[in-house]
Design a protein around this motif. Structure first.
Motif, PDB file in Angstrom:
ATOM      1  N   ILE A   1       1.415  -1.259   0.291  1.00  0.00           N
ATOM      2  CA  ILE A   1       0.150   0.278  -0.102  1.00  0.00           C
ATOM      3  C   ILE A   1       0.636   1.579  -0.513  1.00  0.00           C
ATOM      4  N   ASN A   2       1.986   1.183   0.574  1.00  0.00           N
ATOM      5  CA  ASN A   2       3.281   1.723  -0.179  1.00  0.00           C
ATOM      6  C   ASN A   2       4.469   1.821   0.010  1.00  0.00           C
TER       7      ASN A   2
ATOM      8  N   GLY B   1      11.533  -5.626 -10.767  1.00  0.00           N
ATOM      9  CA  GLY B   1      11.427  -3.910 -10.531  1.00  0.00           C
ATOM     10  C   GLY B   1      10.362  -3.679  -9.410  1.00  0.00           C
ATOM     11  N   PHE B   2       8.855  -3.863  -9.549  1.00  0.00           N
ATOM     12  CA  PHE B   2       7.391  -2.848  -8.872  1.00  0.00           C
ATOM     13  C   PHE B   2       8.150  -4.009  -7.069  1.00  0.00           C
ATOM     14  N   ALA B   3       7.083  -2.911  -6.596  1.00  0.00           N
ATOM     15  CA  ALA B   3       7.742  -3.465  -5.092  1.00  0.00           C
ATOM     16  C   ALA B   3       6.024  -4.013  -4.443  1.00  0.00           C
ATOM     17  N   SER B   4       5.344  -4.462  -5.451  1.00  0.00           N
ATOM     18  CA  SER B   4       4.365  -6.046  -4.865  1.00  0.00           C
ATOM     19  C   SER B   4       4.686  -7.027  -5.197  1.00  0.00           C
ATOM     20  N   LEU B   5       6.469  -7.066  -6.094  1.00  0.00           N
ATOM     21  CA  LEU B   5       7.046  -8.012  -6.117  1.00  0.00           C
ATOM     22  C   LEU B   5       7.393  -9.106  -4.720  1.00  0.00           C
ATOM     23  N   ILE B   6       7.441  -8.179  -3.923  1.00  0.00           N
ATOM     24  CA  ILE B   6       7.997  -8.566  -2.997  1.00  0.00           C
ATOM     25  C   ILE B   6       6.845 -10.010  -1.679  1.00  0.00           C
ATOM     26  N   ILE B   7       5.246  -9.549  -2.257  1.00  0.00           N
ATOM     27  CA  ILE B   7       4.914 -10.673  -1.246  1.00  0.00           C
ATOM     28  C   ILE B   7       3.685 -11.072  -2.640  1.00  0.00           C
TER      29      ILE B   7
ATOM     30  N   VAL C   1       5.835  -1.771  13.117  1.00  0.00           N
ATOM     31  CA  VAL C   1       4.502  -2.798  12.245  1.00  0.00           C
ATOM     32  C   VAL C   1       3.316  -2.090  12.853  1.00  0.00           C
ATOM     33  N   SER C   2       1.826  -2.892  12.527  1.00  0.00           N
ATOM     34  CA  SER C   2       0.122  -1.345  12.818  1.00  0.00           C
ATOM     35  C   SER C   2      -0.357  -2.019  13.358  1.00  0.00           C
ATOM     36  N   ASP C   3      -1.614  -1.751  13.547  1.00  0.00           N
ATOM     37  CA  ASP C   3      -3.078  -2.651  13.577  1.00  0.00           C
ATOM     38  C   ASP C   3      -3.614  -2.010  12.869  1.00  0.00           C
ATOM     39  N   ASP C   4      -3.070  -0.553  12.292  1.00  0.00           N
ATOM     40  CA  ASP C   4      -4.730   0.016  12.034  1.00  0.00           C
ATOM     41  C   ASP C   4      -3.776   1.521  10.969  1.00  0.00           C
ATOM     42  N   ASN C   5      -2.519   1.550  10.264  1.00  0.00           N
ATOM     43  CA  ASN C   5      -1.452   1.919   9.341  1.00  0.00           C
ATOM     44  C   ASN C   5      -1.553   3.524   9.555  1.00  0.00           C
ATOM     45  N   VAL C   6      -1.533   4.091  10.925  1.00  0.00           N
ATOM     46  CA  VAL C   6      -1.666   5.370  11.536  1.00  0.00           C
ATOM     47  C   VAL C   6      -0.524   4.821  12.745  1.00  0.00           C
ATOM     48  N   ASN C   7      -0.976   3.592  13.780  1.00  0.00           N
ATOM     49  CA  ASN C   7       0.494   4.021  14.800  1.00  0.00           C
ATOM     50  C   ASN C   7       1.308   2.771  14.393  1.00  0.00           C
ATOM     51  N   TRP C   8       2.008   3.327  14.380  1.00  0.00           N
ATOM     52  CA  TRP C   8       3.618   1.889  14.410  1.00  0.00           C
ATOM     53  C   TRP C   8       3.939   2.267  15.115  1.00  0.00           C
ATOM     54  N   ARG C   9       4.811   0.926  15.790  1.00  0.00           N
ATOM     55  CA  ARG C   9       5.364   0.451  16.680  1.00  0.00           C
ATOM     56  C   ARG C   9       7.083  -0.663  16.337  1.00  0.00           C
ATOM     57  N   THR C  10       8.361  -0.061  16.674  1.00  0.00           N
ATOM     58  CA  THR C  10       8.981  -0.792  15.686  1.00  0.00           C
ATOM     59  C   THR C  10       8.926  -2.513  16.547  1.00  0.00           C
ATOM     60  N   LEU C  11       9.834  -3.437  16.282  1.00  0.00           N
ATOM     61  CA  LEU C  11      10.210  -4.509  16.244  1.00  0.00           C
ATOM     62  C   LEU C  11      11.632  -4.715  16.359  1.00  0.00           C
TER      63      LEU C  11
END
Length: 333
Positions: free
Chosen positions: A194-195, A208-214, A271-281
Protein backbone atom coordinates in the motif's frame (compact mmCIF):
# COMPACT_ATOMS: atom_id res chain seq x y z
CA UNK A 1 -36.61 -96.40 40.18
CA UNK A 2 -35.50 -93.82 42.71
CA UNK A 3 -32.02 -95.32 42.88
CA UNK A 4 -31.74 -95.27 39.10
CA UNK A 5 -32.76 -91.57 39.04
CA UNK A 6 -30.11 -90.68 41.62
CA UNK A 7 -27.51 -92.54 39.61
CA UNK A 8 -28.41 -90.64 36.44
CA UNK A 9 -28.30 -87.33 38.33
CA UNK A 10 -24.88 -88.08 39.79
CA UNK A 11 -23.51 -89.05 36.39
CA UNK A 12 -24.85 -85.84 34.85
CA UNK A 13 -23.16 -83.72 37.56
CA UNK A 14 -19.85 -85.52 37.12
CA UNK A 15 -19.89 -85.24 33.35
CA UNK A 16 -21.04 -81.62 33.60
CA UNK A 17 -18.17 -80.68 35.88
CA UNK A 18 -15.73 -82.55 33.68
CA UNK A 19 -17.11 -80.82 30.61
CA UNK A 20 -16.78 -77.33 32.20
CA UNK A 21 -13.21 -78.03 33.23
CA UNK A 22 -12.38 -79.36 29.80
CA UNK A 23 -13.97 -76.35 28.05
CA UNK A 24 -11.96 -73.75 30.03
CA UNK A 25 -9.06 -72.55 27.82
CA UNK A 26 -5.62 -72.95 29.37
CA UNK A 27 -4.95 -69.21 29.12
CA UNK A 28 -7.95 -68.52 31.35
CA UNK A 29 -7.08 -71.00 34.10
CA UNK A 30 -5.90 -69.61 37.40
CA UNK A 31 -2.42 -70.62 38.48
CA UNK A 32 0.21 -69.58 41.02
CA UNK A 33 2.97 -71.02 38.87
CA UNK A 34 5.65 -68.48 37.99
CA UNK A 35 7.27 -70.68 35.38
CA UNK A 36 7.41 -68.93 32.02
CA UNK A 37 5.48 -65.92 33.36
CA UNK A 38 6.83 -62.40 32.71
CA UNK A 39 5.67 -59.13 34.23
CA UNK A 40 6.20 -56.05 32.06
CA UNK A 41 5.15 -52.42 31.48
CA UNK A 42 2.43 -52.24 28.86
CA UNK A 43 3.61 -48.95 27.26
CA UNK A 44 7.35 -49.68 27.39
CA UNK A 45 7.33 -50.81 23.75
CA UNK A 46 6.45 -47.27 22.61
CA UNK A 47 9.99 -45.95 23.15
CA UNK A 48 10.55 -42.42 24.45
CA UNK A 49 7.18 -40.66 24.63
CA UNK A 50 7.35 -36.88 24.21
CA UNK A 51 5.09 -34.66 26.28
CA UNK A 52 4.03 -31.35 24.72
CA UNK A 53 4.36 -28.35 27.01
CA UNK A 54 4.18 -25.23 24.83
CA UNK A 55 1.93 -23.89 22.06
CA UNK A 56 3.63 -21.58 19.59
CA UNK A 57 0.31 -20.73 17.97
CA UNK A 58 -0.91 -19.25 21.25
CA UNK A 59 2.56 -18.31 22.53
CA UNK A 60 1.78 -19.85 25.90
CA UNK A 61 2.38 -22.90 28.04
CA UNK A 62 -0.22 -25.63 27.83
CA UNK A 63 -2.37 -26.48 30.87
CA UNK A 64 -1.47 -29.18 33.37
CA UNK A 65 -1.87 -32.66 31.93
CA UNK A 66 -1.78 -36.34 32.93
CA UNK A 67 -0.29 -39.45 31.36
CA UNK A 68 -0.63 -42.98 32.69
CA UNK A 69 0.69 -46.51 32.27
CA UNK A 70 0.22 -49.88 33.92
CA UNK A 71 1.83 -53.26 34.44
CA UNK A 72 0.81 -56.53 32.80
CA UNK A 73 1.61 -60.23 32.94
CA UNK A 74 2.27 -62.61 30.11
CA UNK A 75 1.77 -66.24 31.13
CA UNK A 76 0.05 -69.48 30.13
CA UNK A 77 -2.80 -68.81 32.53
CA UNK A 78 -4.04 -66.06 34.81
CA UNK A 79 -2.64 -65.36 38.27
CA UNK A 80 -4.44 -67.11 41.12
CA UNK A 81 -3.32 -64.37 43.54
CA UNK A 82 -2.79 -60.61 43.38
CA UNK A 83 0.61 -59.52 42.04
CA UNK A 84 2.07 -56.40 43.63
CA UNK A 85 4.27 -54.50 41.17
CA UNK A 86 6.70 -51.83 42.41
CA UNK A 87 8.23 -49.10 40.23
CA UNK A 88 11.07 -46.68 40.84
CA UNK A 89 12.47 -43.68 38.97
CA UNK A 90 15.36 -45.02 36.91
CA UNK A 91 18.15 -42.42 36.80
CA UNK A 92 20.53 -44.94 35.21
CA UNK A 93 18.33 -44.93 32.11
CA UNK A 94 18.69 -41.14 31.96
CA UNK A 95 22.49 -41.40 32.25
CA UNK A 96 22.71 -44.11 29.57
CA UNK A 97 20.64 -42.10 27.09
CA UNK A 98 22.71 -38.99 27.77
CA UNK A 99 25.96 -40.86 27.02
CA UNK A 100 24.62 -41.71 23.56
CA UNK A 101 23.32 -38.18 22.97
CA UNK A 102 26.65 -36.67 23.95
CA UNK A 103 28.48 -38.97 21.50
CA UNK A 104 26.07 -37.83 18.78
CA UNK A 105 26.60 -34.16 19.59
CA UNK A 106 23.04 -33.74 20.92
CA UNK A 107 21.90 -31.67 23.88
CA UNK A 108 21.64 -33.81 27.02
CA UNK A 109 18.45 -34.43 28.98
CA UNK A 110 17.93 -32.99 32.44
CA UNK A 111 15.90 -34.85 35.10
CA UNK A 112 12.29 -33.67 35.45
CA UNK A 113 12.22 -30.79 37.96
CA UNK A 114 10.90 -32.07 41.29
CA UNK A 115 8.18 -29.42 41.40
CA UNK A 116 7.08 -30.13 37.81
CA UNK A 117 5.24 -33.41 38.43
CA UNK A 118 3.44 -35.64 40.91
CA UNK A 119 2.99 -39.43 40.87
CA UNK A 120 -0.17 -41.15 42.08
CA UNK A 121 1.74 -44.21 43.37
CA UNK A 122 4.77 -46.32 42.57
CA UNK A 123 2.97 -49.51 43.59
CA UNK A 124 0.44 -51.16 41.30
CA UNK A 125 -1.51 -54.40 41.58
CA UNK A 126 -2.41 -56.98 38.96
CA UNK A 127 -5.56 -58.51 40.52
CA UNK A 128 -6.24 -62.22 40.74
CA UNK A 129 -7.57 -63.52 37.43
CA UNK A 130 -6.52 -60.40 35.48
CA UNK A 131 -3.76 -59.55 33.00
CA UNK A 132 -3.39 -55.84 33.73
CA UNK A 133 -2.90 -53.69 36.82
CA UNK A 134 -4.42 -50.40 37.76
CA UNK A 135 -2.68 -47.31 36.32
CA UNK A 136 0.15 -45.14 37.58
CA UNK A 137 -0.67 -41.49 36.83
CA UNK A 138 1.99 -38.87 36.15
CA UNK A 139 0.60 -35.33 36.45
CA UNK A 140 2.93 -32.69 34.99
CA UNK A 141 2.92 -28.89 34.95
CA UNK A 142 4.30 -27.54 31.62
CA UNK A 143 5.19 -24.15 33.10
CA UNK A 144 7.91 -25.75 35.21
CA UNK A 145 9.93 -26.79 32.16
CA UNK A 146 12.31 -24.30 30.53
CA UNK A 147 11.54 -23.89 26.83
CA UNK A 148 15.15 -24.24 25.71
CA UNK A 149 15.98 -27.42 27.66
CA UNK A 150 15.37 -31.16 27.32
CA UNK A 151 14.01 -33.26 30.19
CA UNK A 152 13.53 -36.98 30.76
CA UNK A 153 12.06 -39.28 33.40
CA UNK A 154 12.04 -43.10 33.36
CA UNK A 155 10.01 -45.53 35.47
CA UNK A 156 11.16 -49.15 35.80
CA UNK A 157 9.68 -52.22 37.51
CA UNK A 158 11.93 -53.25 40.41
CA UNK A 159 9.75 -55.93 42.02
CA UNK A 160 6.77 -58.09 40.98
CA UNK A 161 5.95 -60.39 43.92
CA UNK A 162 8.61 -62.89 42.89
CA UNK A 163 7.64 -63.04 39.22
CA UNK A 164 10.32 -62.57 36.56
CA UNK A 165 10.44 -59.04 35.17
CA UNK A 166 10.84 -58.77 31.40
CA UNK A 167 14.08 -56.72 31.08
CA UNK A 168 13.25 -55.45 27.60
CA UNK A 169 9.88 -53.93 28.43
CA UNK A 170 10.10 -52.96 32.07
CA UNK A 171 10.81 -49.23 31.62
CA UNK A 172 8.52 -46.48 30.37
CA UNK A 173 10.21 -43.18 29.41
CA UNK A 174 8.72 -39.70 29.11
CA UNK A 175 10.57 -36.69 27.70
CA UNK A 176 10.03 -32.97 27.30
CA UNK A 177 12.09 -31.53 24.45
CA UNK A 178 13.06 -27.92 23.94
CA UNK A 179 10.23 -25.97 22.39
CA UNK A 180 11.16 -25.43 18.75
CA UNK A 181 8.25 -24.62 16.51
CA UNK A 182 8.10 -25.22 12.78
CA UNK A 183 7.74 -22.00 10.73
CA UNK A 184 4.57 -21.85 8.64
CA UNK A 185 4.44 -19.05 6.07
CA UNK A 186 1.14 -17.28 5.49
CA UNK A 187 -0.57 -17.35 2.12
CA UNK A 188 -0.21 -13.87 0.63
CA UNK A 189 -2.82 -14.10 -2.15
CA UNK A 190 -4.96 -11.12 -1.06
CA UNK A 191 -2.23 -9.01 0.50
CA UNK A 192 -1.25 -5.65 -0.96
CA UNK A 193 1.69 -3.25 -0.97
CA UNK A 194 0.00 0.00 0.00
CA UNK A 195 3.02 2.30 0.16
CA UNK A 196 6.66 2.39 -0.98
CA UNK A 197 9.38 5.00 -1.21
CA UNK A 198 10.97 3.79 -4.43
CA UNK A 199 10.69 1.14 -7.14
CA UNK A 200 12.12 0.49 -10.60
CA UNK A 201 9.17 0.47 -13.01
CA UNK A 202 10.93 0.40 -16.38
CA UNK A 203 14.54 -0.74 -16.27
CA UNK A 204 14.03 -4.27 -14.94
CA UNK A 205 11.45 -5.48 -17.45
CA UNK A 206 8.63 -7.18 -15.55
CA UNK A 207 10.65 -6.90 -12.31
CA UNK A 208 11.47 -3.95 -10.08
CA UNK A 209 7.98 -3.34 -8.64
CA UNK A 210 7.45 -3.19 -4.87
CA UNK A 211 4.42 -5.49 -5.12
CA UNK A 212 6.70 -8.37 -6.16
CA UNK A 213 8.03 -8.88 -2.62
CA UNK A 214 4.71 -10.58 -1.74
CA UNK A 215 3.93 -12.45 -4.98
CA UNK A 216 5.21 -15.76 -3.60
CA UNK A 217 7.87 -16.13 -6.31
CA UNK A 218 11.59 -16.17 -5.65
CA UNK A 219 12.49 -15.42 -9.28
CA UNK A 220 10.84 -11.97 -9.19
CA UNK A 221 12.17 -8.99 -7.24
CA UNK A 222 11.75 -5.39 -6.16
CA UNK A 223 14.52 -2.93 -7.02
CA UNK A 224 15.05 0.66 -5.93
CA UNK A 225 14.73 3.08 -8.81
CA UNK A 226 17.88 3.50 -10.90
CA UNK A 227 16.41 5.06 -14.05
CA UNK A 228 15.29 8.06 -12.04
CA UNK A 229 16.85 11.47 -12.67
CA UNK A 230 18.11 11.46 -9.10
CA UNK A 231 19.66 8.34 -7.56
CA UNK A 232 17.71 7.11 -4.54
CA UNK A 233 19.22 7.37 -1.09
CA UNK A 234 18.67 5.28 2.00
CA UNK A 235 16.41 4.60 3.77
CA UNK A 236 13.82 2.93 1.52
CA UNK A 237 10.53 1.55 2.78
CA UNK A 238 7.77 -0.80 1.66
CA UNK A 239 4.48 -1.16 3.54
CA UNK A 240 2.32 -4.30 3.32
CA UNK A 241 -1.32 -4.73 4.30
CA UNK A 242 -2.13 -8.35 5.26
CA UNK A 243 -5.86 -7.46 5.22
CA UNK A 244 -6.37 -9.10 8.62
CA UNK A 245 -4.46 -9.07 11.88
CA UNK A 246 -2.14 -12.08 11.99
CA UNK A 247 -0.07 -13.73 14.71
CA UNK A 248 3.57 -13.58 13.62
CA UNK A 249 6.72 -15.08 15.14
CA UNK A 250 9.07 -13.69 12.51
CA UNK A 251 9.60 -12.77 8.88
CA UNK A 252 11.57 -14.65 6.26
CA UNK A 253 13.52 -12.54 3.74
CA UNK A 254 14.89 -13.71 0.40
CA UNK A 255 17.49 -11.62 -1.37
CA UNK A 256 17.35 -11.14 -5.13
CA UNK A 257 17.85 -14.47 -6.89
CA UNK A 258 19.96 -16.21 -7.96
CA UNK A 259 23.09 -14.32 -6.95
CA UNK A 260 21.74 -11.83 -4.37
CA UNK A 261 22.95 -8.84 -6.41
CA UNK A 262 22.59 -5.55 -4.52
CA UNK A 263 21.33 -7.39 -1.45
CA UNK A 264 19.63 -5.67 1.45
CA UNK A 265 21.75 -5.37 4.62
CA UNK A 266 20.37 -3.37 7.58
CA UNK A 267 16.59 -3.18 8.02
CA UNK A 268 14.14 -1.95 10.62
CA UNK A 269 10.71 -3.51 11.02
CA UNK A 270 7.67 -1.50 12.07
CA UNK A 271 4.16 -2.93 12.59
CA UNK A 272 0.71 -1.41 13.01
CA UNK A 273 -2.89 -2.37 13.65
CA UNK A 274 -4.40 0.62 11.83
CA UNK A 275 -1.73 2.02 9.46
CA UNK A 276 -1.62 5.12 11.63
CA UNK A 277 0.06 4.17 14.88
CA UNK A 278 3.32 2.26 14.37
CA UNK A 279 5.69 0.48 16.73
CA UNK A 280 9.16 -0.77 15.96
CA UNK A 281 10.28 -4.37 16.45
CA UNK A 282 13.94 -3.41 16.11
CA UNK A 283 16.77 -3.37 13.60
CA UNK A 284 18.09 -6.54 11.96
CA UNK A 285 21.07 -7.30 9.73
CA UNK A 286 20.49 -9.67 6.81
CA UNK A 287 23.21 -11.79 5.27
CA UNK A 288 24.25 -11.24 1.67
CA UNK A 289 23.58 -14.82 0.54
CA UNK A 290 20.74 -15.93 -1.73
CA UNK A 291 19.24 -18.50 0.65
CA UNK A 292 16.08 -17.32 2.47
CA UNK A 293 16.80 -16.14 6.01
CA UNK A 294 14.57 -15.57 9.01
CA UNK A 295 14.25 -12.64 11.36
CA UNK A 296 12.78 -14.06 14.56
CA UNK A 297 10.88 -11.84 17.00
CA UNK A 298 11.49 -12.04 20.74
CA UNK A 299 7.84 -12.94 21.28
CA UNK A 300 4.70 -13.64 19.28
CA UNK A 301 3.44 -10.41 17.71
CA UNK A 302 -0.03 -9.61 16.33
CA UNK A 303 -0.50 -6.95 13.65
CA UNK A 304 -2.12 -6.24 10.28
CA UNK A 305 0.38 -3.90 8.62
CA UNK A 306 4.16 -4.21 8.50
CA UNK A 307 6.77 -1.87 7.07
CA UNK A 308 10.25 -2.93 5.97
CA UNK A 309 12.62 0.02 6.25
CA UNK A 310 15.85 -0.64 4.34
CA UNK A 311 18.71 1.41 5.80
CA UNK A 312 21.78 -0.01 4.05
CA UNK A 313 22.63 -2.55 1.35
CA UNK A 314 25.52 -4.61 0.00
CA UNK A 315 27.32 -3.56 -3.20
CA UNK A 316 25.25 -0.41 -3.69
CA UNK A 317 27.97 1.34 -5.71
CA UNK A 318 27.88 4.39 -3.49
CA UNK A 319 24.18 5.03 -4.13
CA UNK A 320 21.06 3.68 -2.51
CA UNK A 321 20.62 0.86 -5.01
CA UNK A 322 19.29 -2.38 -3.57
CA UNK A 323 16.92 -5.23 -4.37
CA UNK A 324 14.79 -7.81 -2.57
CA UNK A 325 12.99 -10.91 -3.80
CA UNK A 326 10.43 -11.93 -1.17
CA UNK A 327 9.19 -11.06 2.32
CA UNK A 328 7.21 -13.79 4.12
CA UNK A 329 5.79 -13.45 7.66
CA UNK A 330 5.44 -16.78 9.47
CA UNK A 331 3.98 -18.30 12.61
CA UNK A 332 5.52 -21.19 14.53
CA UNK A 333 3.43 -24.35 14.87
Amino acid sequence: MKKRYLLYTTLLLVFGLYSCEKDTPSYEKLSDSKEGALVYTAKARNGIQTLKTFSFEEDMYLPQDTVSFNAAIGSLGLPASDIDVTYSINNRALDSINVIRELNGQKKYKPFPEDAYTISSLKLTIPKGKEYSNSLELVYNPEKFEKDSNYLIAFSIVDASGYTINPEVKTVIYAVTEAIGVPSNYTKTNWAVINFSTQESTGEGTNGFASLIIDGKLDTFWHSCWTCATAPTFPHSITVDMKNAQKVNGIEFAQRQPGAARAVKLIELEVSDDNVNWRTLGEFTLGSGAAPQSVAFQKLETFRYFKTIIKTGYNDGGAGYTALSEVSPYVLK
